[in-house]
Each structure stands twice: as structure tokens, then as C-alpha cells.
Design a protein around this motif. Structure first.
Motif, short mmCIF file in Angstrom:
data_model
loop_
_atom_site.label_atom_id
_atom_site.label_comp_id
_atom_site.label_asym_id
_atom_site.label_seq_id
_atom_site.Cartn_x
_atom_site.Cartn_y
_atom_site.Cartn_z
N SER A 1 -0.08 -9.82 10.77
CA SER A 1 -0.71 -9.27 9.55
C SER A 1 -1.39 -10.33 8.67
CB SER A 1 0.36 -8.56 8.72
OG SER A 1 1.27 -9.51 8.18
N HIS B 1 -4.97 -2.92 2.81
CA HIS B 1 -4.33 -2.97 4.13
C HIS B 1 -4.50 -4.34 4.76
CE1 HIS B 1 -3.59 1.48 4.73
NE2 HIS B 1 -4.29 1.43 3.61
N PHE C 1 -1.73 -1.41 8.68
CA PHE C 1 -0.74 -0.93 7.71
C PHE C 1 -0.94 -1.61 6.36
CE2 PHE C 1 0.94 -3.99 10.79
CZ PHE C 1 1.41 -5.03 9.99
N ARG C 2 -0.17 -1.12 5.37
CA ARG C 2 -0.31 -1.67 4.02
C ARG C 2 0.45 -2.98 3.88
NH1 ARG C 2 -2.24 1.53 -0.05
NH2 ARG C 2 -2.92 3.54 0.73
N GLU D 1 4.49 -3.47 4.03
CA GLU D 1 5.15 -2.36 4.72
C GLU D 1 6.27 -2.82 5.66
OE1 GLU D 1 3.25 1.15 7.26
OE2 GLU D 1 2.21 0.76 5.38
N HIS D 2 6.04 -3.95 6.34
CA HIS D 2 7.05 -4.42 7.29
C HIS D 2 7.62 -5.78 6.91
CE1 HIS D 2 5.79 -1.20 9.76
NE2 HIS D 2 4.69 -1.77 10.23
#
Lengths: 496, 95
Positions: free
Chosen positions: A139, A156, A415-416, A419-420
Motif C-alpha cells: 500500500s 485510497h 482499499f482505504r 484499513e489493514h
């Protein structure tokens, strides 16, 4: 008007420069103008090389006008064309941090082979792009210098670890970019940002000057606006290198892409293990629609099975951290990078590494050290290496039946942020469909095939047998000849 | 599978990493959860399966053993924080 130059594909740029329709300086300035506007909201670069690049563009223009008067000597293939380089590849004289504090201020004394080949081909390095620290992440949130944002929606992630390179191509900061792919780090950000990204066969491109993460998995890859652009770049960086003994002494095929979008005779395998519950509906829909398109173009679609797919995640997250724990032992604060002073030698190591490595890098070093430590080697690392053989055999069997494999790149679209980030395992699961290709060493090509309801890109991944990049290019090029997803770019990037 | 904070200390010592108390607790939990998930590997039968260390058969290329110029010493020392007389300087390691 100048902005339009950033929409041109590589072949149009090459033509335009040679016919003096525009200059290398105009081309570079068009890209720099977009960087000035949107880089504050995207943070694709860790280092911008604008001044030096402008000088090089002027030099390229001089050479092009001399060539127009006397074309006896051919021009280098990428003359005057900007290139973004992921900050894990060494460019002599430009900072290389790998997104880590432990390499803050490090200036490599030599070029990576892939970089050197592109410089010799005339490319102009516009900057070094952001990455998860030491390419460990999905990410760019693990970059010590702040994350890159997705040009399609800045709330994102762009994917990772080559998120800076993917975002740079999607935002039209550069027409081409180099990345690296150890477990999906080219294909997944390419899918998240809606651009074309190639992970070549292991051993096809030299790793010399690529800062090592997982040496049996690392590959230098490429991003571009189209399959044709990426194939062109691939032809220039590939081939054996005396400085990397794992490069393979095979001729690099001259990729001649057919303008006839026919896939007659091509057998496309669709592995059932990649269409499991848990993948986003819109991804399955877009990927299935792309597979239907392959069929319309003449390909034969074959249901196949890669039965060990689900084990790729634990196998990868034992092997890659094990290799990383050894590779990252070199960062000791003595020969490069900052040093935390201490009275005793060992304390320099403990303090420097403890403070300068980020949380994910430390986690993987710990995991890898544990997997290799006395008493646990057979149960973890040894076991993983054996299951890796089974994963590799799955692919060998599949390629007896089919020419390429088509599958989703990732289970979700971009994803935002956040988020993870508190759950490492959830983050690792993002890589579940890209890891097998690295474990087997086969090439993978990600191309855009649609959008989800939120307007975020969806990608498909095509995988081939070892050294079958040409087959991937032919299939993906035929798709791009008859579709327009790859020609779409975010038109309104939210300003910071 | 549980990795205790004491095991975390042992691994961190092998890896030459200073960890603070918060990191000790966090890595103990996270490594335990990750390794738990990885237990599924044990269900795969791997008797008679050789390990894969290299995906492409190694070719062991040979080259002529000839003297070639190396990088200039000052370039290689240029990135170190403490250099004296063309050498990296570190604290004494022998009393």
C-alpha cells in the motif's frame, strides 16, 4: 495543449520527437507541469530530479536536431523520454532510500543494470518513486517518508510496494516507470492505479543494483500506459548480465505485436482457486468479462486447477522474510546510512537497526530470523521450500494444458488508508493472487479491465510459462486493441 | 502457536534489533497470530518432495579471471558517517 503530450503512448512520443513535432524539453515540461499541480496531493516521488532532467532533455534535443540533418547514426530508442524509477533501484548520484530511514542520505556510487541500460537507451530520469520500506508492503503505507495516494481517489492507497511508480504513470507524471515485484509489487499497484504492469520471469532482468529483499523472488518490472509500451521497455532492460549470475543466457525475443486482434489457437486457463468467495463481486465480473473478450477474439477458455494456491501465502511469508532477514543484516550503521552512536560496537547495531527500521521491516526480520533459527528451520523454512516445489509443479502442469492463465490480480480494488494497517495478516492476504507467480518464477502481466462502483480500477493478471512474456504481450495487446480501459486516466485529481 | 515476549527477546537479539516494551508485546501477539495461520502448511504431505531454492536451473556461468578496475575507494567510503585514513572507524571490539 501542452498537457496533451502526457497522453501520448510511447510510439507516438518516439515519432513526435523524431519528426520534431515537439521537443524533449516540451515533453518533460508537460510532465513536470502535472507534477507541480498534483504531486502535493499524491506524493509519488521521494526525489524529484527536475533540474538535471531538463538539462538532459536539452542535450537530447540537440542530438535529435543533429540527427535530423544527418541520420547516419541511429538515435537511441528512448532518447528524450522521461522515466520514473522506484527508489529501491540504484541510480548513480541520486539518493536511494528504499523508503527507509536506515538509508537516509545514501547516494549510490553506481547504476543498477536495468537503470544503466535505459540511460544508454536515452531515457531521462525524472525522479525516484515512493515505495513501502524495502519493498515490504502492499500500500506504500510502510514508507518512512509518508504514503503515496491513489490518483483515482486520494483517500485510497495506490497499492504497493511500487505504488509511487504506478501512481506516477496513472497521474501522468511520467510515461514509463520501473518497479520491482517480489510478491506482487508491480502487478497489484498497476491494478489499483489502472495502468499496465509487467513482472518478468525470474532471471530475465538483472537484479544488480536492486537493493535486495527476497533474492530468490525479486524481479525488476515495468509500468506504462499500454502493453506495447511495457513490451518495448521490457526489450530494453532484459537479457543476461555478468553482474547477476541468476540472469539467464537466453536471447530476448524481439516482441512484434500484431495489429490484428486475433487470439485464434491461444488456450487461456482460468484457475478455479482464484475465483473464491471473498473476492469483490465487481472484480469477478470485470475479470470474467475480460476472459469473455479473449474468447471472442478466438481464444479457447479452459477451466484449470492450481491446487496449492492457498498455501502460497504462508510459503511466501516464510521464504521472503527469511531471505530478507539475511539481506537486511548489512544495514549496520557502519558503511552507509546514519549511525546511532554507542560506546560498544554491538550497541551501534542494536540502536541503529532498532530505531531506523520501520515496524513492518522489523516484523519481517523477526519472522525470518525465527523461521531460520535453530530448532525451527525444518518446520518452517524447510517446509515452505518443499511446498514451493508443489506450487511450481502446479504451474508446470497447467502450462502443459494452456498457454496463459487469466486471473484477478487482487481480491479487492484499492482499499482505504488504515484499513489493514493494524492487522499485518489482513494486509498479507491482499497478495494472495500475486504470490504464486513469484514462488514459481513465472511472468505476470497486469492490465486494466474495468472499474468498481466507486470508480476505482480493476485489473486482470495474465501469467505464462517461464520466458513466455511474448505470449502474455500478444494476448494483452489484442485485448487493448479492442478495448479502451487502458486509455482512461483520472481527469480530476483532488488537490491537496 | 505462541511466541512469548521472552522468545521475542531471543529473536531480536539474533537479529540485532533493539525493541521497546510495546514492540515486545506487539510482536509477541502478531508473530503468534501469523504463525498460527501458517500451521496450515503442516497439512501438506511433502515426503519425497525436494525443496526449491532456485526456480530457474542455475547455469553457474564462468568468466575469465582477469583484473578489472573496481569502484574508486572514495566513492565507496563516501556514504559512511565515520571514516579515518581510508577506513571505516568503529569503537574497539577487543579490550
Amino acid at each position: 495543449m501542452m498537457d496533451d503530450l502526457t497522453l501520448l503512448t510511447l510510439s507516438k512520443v518516439r515519432e513526435g520527437l523524431r519528426s520534431a513535432e515537439f521537443t524533449s524539453r516540451e515533453l518533460l515540461e508537460a510532465y513536470l507541469a502535472r507534477i507541480e499541480l498534483y504531486e502535493p496531493s499524491l506524493h509519488a516521488f521521494l526525489y524529484l530530479n527536475a533540474d538535471r532532467a531538463l538539462t538532459q532533455a536539452d542535450q537530447a534535443d540537440q542530438r535529435i536536431s543533429a540527427w535530423r540533418k544527418d541520420p547516419t547514426e541511429p538515435l537511441p530508442p528512448l532518447i528524450g523520454i522521461p522515466l520514473a524509477v522506484k527508489d529501491v533501484l540504484c541510480v548513480k548520484g541520486l539518493p536511494c532510500t528504499c523508503g527507509s530511514r536506515i538509508l537516509e542520505g545514501f547516494i549510490p556510487p553506481y547504476h543498477a543494470t536495468a537503470v544503466r541500460r535505459l540511460l544508454e537507451a536515452g531515457a531521462i530520469i525524472i525522479g525516484k518513486t515512493n515505495t513501502d520500506e524495502f519493498a515490504m508492503g502492499s500500500s506504500t503505507e510502510n514508507s518512512a517518508y509518508g504514503a503515496t495516494h491513489n490518483p483515482w481517489n486520494v483517500e485510497h492507497v495506490p497499492g504497493g510496494s511500487s505504488g509511487g511508480s504506478a501512481a506516477a504513470v496513472a497521474a501522468r507524471f511520467a510515461p514509463l516507470a520501473l518497479g520491482t515485484d517480489t510478491g506482487g509489487s508491480v502487478r497489484q499497484p498497476a491494478a489499483f492505479c489502472g495502468v499496465t504492469g509487467l513482472k518478468p520471469t525470474y532471471g530475465r532482468v538483472s537484479r544488480f543494483g536492486l537493493v535486495a529483499y527476497g533474492s530468490s523472488l525479486d524481479v525488476v518490472g515495468a509500468f506504462g500506459k499500454s502493453v506495447a509500451d511495457v513490451a518495448f521497455l521490457f526489450g530494453l532492460v532484459s537479457g543476461p548480465d555478468a553482474l547477476d549470475a541468476t540472469t539467464v543466457d537466453l536471447p530476448v525475443p524481439q516482441v512484434r505485436l500484431s495489429d490484428e486482434p486475433s487470439l485464434k489457437g491461444l488456450r487461456v486457463g482460468v484457475p478455479k482457486e482464484y475465483f473464491v468467495s471473498g473476492i469483490q463481486n465487481e472484480i469477478e465480473r470485470s475479470v470474467r468479462a475480460a476472459i469473455d473478450r479473449f474468447q471472442e477474439l478466438g481464444a479457447q477458455i479452459v477451466e484449470i486447477s492450481l491446487p496449492h494456491t492457498k498455501y502460497a501465502l504462508p510459503v511466501y511469508y516464510l521464504i521472503a522474510p527469511a531471505e530478507a532477514s539475511a539481506n537486511l543484516a548489512r544495514y549496520d550503521g557502519i558503511r552507509y546510512g546514519p549511525r546511532n552512536p554507542a560506546e560498544a560496537m554491538w550497541d551501534i547495531y542494536y540502536h541503529t537497526r532498532g530505531e531506523k527500521f520501520g515496524a513492518e521491516v522489523k516484523r519481517r526480520i523477526m519472522l525470518g530470523t525465527y523461521a531460520l533459527s535453530a530448532g525451527y528451520y525444518d518446520a518452517y523454512y524447510g517446509k515452505a521450500q518443499k511446498v514451493r516445489t508443489l506450487i511450481k509443479r502446479d504451474f508446470e502442469r497447467a502450462f502443459d494444458q494452456v498457454d496463459i492463465i487469466a486471473a484477478p490480480v487482487a481480491p479487492t480494488t484499492a482499499f482505504r488508508f488504515g484499513e489493514h494497517s493494524n492487522d499485518p495478516l489482513a494486509m498479507y492476504l491482499e497478495d494472495v493472487f500475486t504470490l504464486p507467480a513469484n514462488l514459481a518464477g513465472v511472468p505476470g502481466l497486469a492490465i486494466p479491465v474495468g472499474f468498481d462502483q466507486a470508480g476505482l480500477p480493476v485489473g486482470i493478471q495474465l501469467m505464462g510459462a517461464h520466458f513466455a512474456e511474448s505470449t502474455l504481450f500478444q494476448a494483452a495487446h489484442a485485448y487493448q486493441l479492442t478495448t479502451s480501459w487502458h486509455t482512461l486516466f483520472p481527469d480530476q485529481i483532488q488537490r491537496a | 502457536m505462541s511466541i512469548t515476549p521472552q522468545q521475542v527477546d531471543h529473536i531480536a537479539r539474533l537479529a540485532r534489533l533493539d525493541l521497546n516494551e510495546e514492540e515486545r508485546q506487539l510482536y509477541s501477539q502478531q508473530l503468534s497470530a501469523i504463525l498460527d495461520h501458517f500451521q496450515q502448511l503442516q497439512e501438506v504431505v511433502t515426503e519425497d518432495i525436494p525443496p526449491t531454492f532456485q526456480v530457474i536451473p542455475s547455469q553457474c556461468p564462468l568468466r575469465v579471471d582477469e583484473v578489472r578496475p573496481s569502484l574508486p575507494r572514495e566513492h565507496l567510503l563516501g556514504n559512511a558517517v565515520d571514516v579515518v585514513d581510508n577506513q571505516f572507524r568503529v569503537p574497539p571490539i577487543l579490550e
